[in-house]
Write a protein that holds these residues in place. Structure first.
Motif, PDB file in Angstrom:
ATOM      1  N   ILE A   7       0.835  -1.202   0.000  1.00  0.00           N
ATOM      2  CA  ILE A   7       0.000   0.000   0.000  1.00  0.00           C
ATOM      3  C   ILE A   7       0.875   1.261   0.000  1.00  0.00           C
ATOM      4  O   ILE A   7       0.578   2.241  -0.684  1.00  0.00           O
ATOM      5  CB  ILE A   7      -0.941  -0.010   1.229  1.00  0.00           C
ATOM      6  N   LEU A  33      -2.813   5.166   8.060  1.00  0.00           N
ATOM      7  CA  LEU A  33      -3.422   3.882   7.718  1.00  0.00           C
ATOM      8  C   LEU A  33      -4.049   3.281   8.970  1.00  0.00           C
ATOM      9  O   LEU A  33      -3.346   2.685   9.778  1.00  0.00           O
ATOM     10  CB  LEU A  33      -2.350   2.934   7.159  1.00  0.00           C
ATOM     11  N   SER A  48      -7.613   0.921   9.848  1.00  0.00           N
ATOM     12  CA  SER A  48      -8.009  -0.392   9.325  1.00  0.00           C
ATOM     13  C   SER A  48      -9.421  -0.672   9.780  1.00  0.00           C
ATOM     14  O   SER A  48      -9.898  -0.099  10.773  1.00  0.00           O
ATOM     15  CB  SER A  48      -7.068  -1.461   9.895  1.00  0.00           C
ATOM     16  N   ILE A  90      -7.577   6.387   6.441  1.00  0.00           N
ATOM     17  CA  ILE A  90      -8.386   5.457   5.665  1.00  0.00           C
ATOM     18  C   ILE A  90      -8.434   4.141   6.454  1.00  0.00           C
ATOM     19  O   ILE A  90      -7.486   3.813   7.176  1.00  0.00           O
ATOM     20  CB  ILE A  90      -7.864   5.226   4.221  1.00  0.00           C
ATOM     21  N   PRO A  93      -8.907   0.493   5.453  1.00  0.00           N
ATOM     22  CA  PRO A  93      -9.125  -0.583   4.481  1.00  0.00           C
ATOM     23  C   PRO A  93      -9.621  -1.847   5.164  1.00  0.00           C
ATOM     24  O   PRO A  93      -9.382  -2.067   6.349  1.00  0.00           O
ATOM     25  CB  PRO A  93      -7.724  -0.827   3.893  1.00  0.00           C
ATOM     26  N   VAL A  98      -6.804  -6.111   2.207  1.00  0.00           N
ATOM     27  CA  VAL A  98      -6.095  -5.649   1.012  1.00  0.00           C
ATOM     28  C   VAL A  98      -5.087  -6.712   0.601  1.00  0.00           C
ATOM     29  O   VAL A  98      -4.260  -7.132   1.420  1.00  0.00           O
ATOM     30  CB  VAL A  98      -5.339  -4.332   1.279  1.00  0.00           C
ATOM     31  N   SER A 134      -9.704  -6.444  -1.569  1.00  0.00           N
ATOM     32  CA  SER A 134      -9.351  -5.199  -2.253  1.00  0.00           C
ATOM     33  C   SER A 134      -7.878  -5.259  -2.626  1.00  0.00           C
ATOM     34  O   SER A 134      -7.155  -6.204  -2.259  1.00  0.00           O
ATOM     35  CB  SER A 134      -9.638  -3.996  -1.363  1.00  0.00           C
ATOM     36  N   ASP A 151      -7.416   0.206  -5.063  1.00  0.00           N
ATOM     37  CA  ASP A 151      -8.705   0.632  -4.506  1.00  0.00           C
ATOM     38  C   ASP A 151      -8.529   1.759  -3.477  1.00  0.00           C
ATOM     39  O   ASP A 151      -9.510   2.392  -3.077  1.00  0.00           O
ATOM     40  CB  ASP A 151      -9.418  -0.550  -3.824  1.00  0.00           C
ATOM     41  N   LEU A 152      -7.279   1.958  -3.029  1.00  0.00           N
ATOM     42  CA  LEU A 152      -7.038   2.905  -1.933  1.00  0.00           C
ATOM     43  C   LEU A 152      -6.443   4.233  -2.390  1.00  0.00           C
ATOM     44  O   LEU A 152      -6.568   5.251  -1.698  1.00  0.00           O
ATOM     45  CB  LEU A 152      -6.075   2.287  -0.905  1.00  0.00           C
ATOM     46  N   THR A 153      -5.751   4.224  -3.543  1.00  0.00           N
ATOM     47  CA  THR A 153      -4.933   5.398  -3.880  1.00  0.00           C
ATOM     48  C   THR A 153      -5.767   6.651  -4.160  1.00  0.00           C
ATOM     49  O   THR A 153      -5.330   7.761  -3.872  1.00  0.00           O
ATOM     50  CB  THR A 153      -3.999   5.108  -5.077  1.00  0.00           C
ATOM     51  N   ILE A 166     -12.720   1.692   3.361  1.00  0.00           N
ATOM     52  CA  ILE A 166     -12.632   1.171   1.985  1.00  0.00           C
ATOM     53  C   ILE A 166     -12.608  -0.347   2.100  1.00  0.00           C
ATOM     54  O   ILE A 166     -11.544  -0.979   2.166  1.00  0.00           O
ATOM     55  CB  ILE A 166     -11.373   1.706   1.271  1.00  0.00           C
ATOM     56  N   THR A 167     -13.794  -0.925   2.180  1.00  0.00           N
ATOM     57  CA  THR A 167     -13.895  -2.330   2.579  1.00  0.00           C
ATOM     58  C   THR A 167     -14.760  -3.171   1.648  1.00  0.00           C
ATOM     59  O   THR A 167     -15.014  -4.343   1.952  1.00  0.00           O
ATOM     60  CB  THR A 167     -14.532  -2.425   3.988  1.00  0.00           C
TER      61      THR A 167
END
Ligand SMILES: NC(=O)c1ccc[n+]([C@@H]2O[C@H](COP(=O)([O-])OP(=O)(O)OC[C@H]3O[C@@H](n4cnc5c(N)ncnc54)[C@H](O)[C@@H]3O)[C@@H](O)[C@H]2O)c1
Length: 265
Positions: free
Chosen positions: A28, A142, A144, A187, A189, A192, A222, A226-228, A249-250
């Motif tokens: 990531i 980051l 989670s 964010i 996630p 990932v 993911s 999907d995160l950028t 972002i899940t």
């Protein structure tokens, strides 16, 4: 009178801005570094590994970005201070930070040791540097999904604790650093697909490993791509009034799963 409306596209531009990404040798963190370069920014990566993925060397010519890599251990004070100082020297200034260095340990709580939690000193250094510069900045931490709920079958108490800490830290820092025009967001996630995830999966029985892929309502793992978008958005002026926010972002896992509801804290 309401202000006249502005174009939004230029607000996403990171041109001429300088960013530090820790843990950016792969996964990531590297995806964040690449996205920053694509959007016009320059990037210094600090990571414990001797060298980053091969693609790192192409970023400079591909995107016309200034890039710098330094081997540094973010949980070792001397190593982090040295690496950070070198990064600032190369970049000149620091306009943003993505602290993505991390480890995930999936083993029973009673077996976990004192050392198995993450530390966050790079955030401290970046804040000091940005305050000294006086021109504001943005940090994207980051967190989670594990900061918000414990998933049955995942034995990651120390990780949950550290990500819960990152989540709340971002809020405390957002409030404390707002007078310096430094924004702090997270964010969160879900699962990932990275080397970290592969290690966690390998420690699981097959049924639990498969559950990671099928439990999100969107029914897939993911990936860093999907995160950028969210990382770039939060670093950029498009998010100039957004601080203390979290973007989950899940694939929908934070709202519900085929195995039953997961409630978001
Ligand atoms: N993969 C997931 O499912 C997931 C989900 C939510 C959050 N996250 C978070 O995203 C971040 C990046 O994870 P990833 O999946 O890309 O993992 P990854 O293992 O692929 O990458 C982590 C990077 O951090 C570096 N690193 C580890 N310890 C370090 C240290 N002490 N000093 C410097 N560098 C160090 C590693 O060398 C590696 O390059 C982590 O904070 C992780 O907790 C991951």
């Amino acid at each position: 009178m309401a202000p006249s409306l502005e174009d939004i596209r230029p607000a996403f531009d990171l041109k001429g801005r300088n960013f530090i990404v820790t843990g950016g040798a792969q996964g990531i963190g590297f995806a964040a570094a690449r996205a920053i370069c694509e959007m016009g920014g320059n990037v210094a990566v600090l990571d414990i590994q001797e060298k980053p993925v091969d693609e790192f060397d192409t970023l400079s010519s591909h995107f016309g970005a200034k890039t710098f890599y330094v081997q540094a251990d973010v949980v070792n004070e001397e190593s982090l201070n040295r690496g950070f100082a070198q990064a600032v020297e190369h970049l000149g200034t620091v306009d943003g930070l993505v602290p993505a260095a991390g480890i995930a340990i999936d083993k029973p709580f009673v077996d976990q040791t004192w050392d198995e939690f993450t530390r966050i000193q790079e955030i401290n250094l970046a804040a000091k540097q940005m305050i000294k510069q006086g021109s504001g900045g943005s940090m994207v931490l980051l967190a989670s999904q594990t900061a918000h709920c414990a998933i049955p079958g995942h034995r990651m108490a120390a990780y949950n604790m550290s990500k819960g800490g990152v989540f709340m830290l971002s809020k405390a820092l957002a409030v404390e650093l707002a007078p310096h025009n430094i924004r702090v967001n997270t964010i969160s996630p879900g699962f990932v697909d990275s080397e970290m995830l592969q290690r966690v999966k390998a420690a699981k029985i097959p049924r639990e490993a498969q559950q990671m892929e099928i439990s999100p309502p969107m029914k897939r793992l993911s990936n860093a791509n999907d995160l950028t978008g969210a990382i770039v958005y939060l670093l950029s002026d498009a998010a100039r009034f957004t601080t203390a926010a979290d973007i989950p972002i899940t694939g929908g896992l934070h709202a519900g799963t085929i195995d039953g509801l997961i409630y978001y804290a």
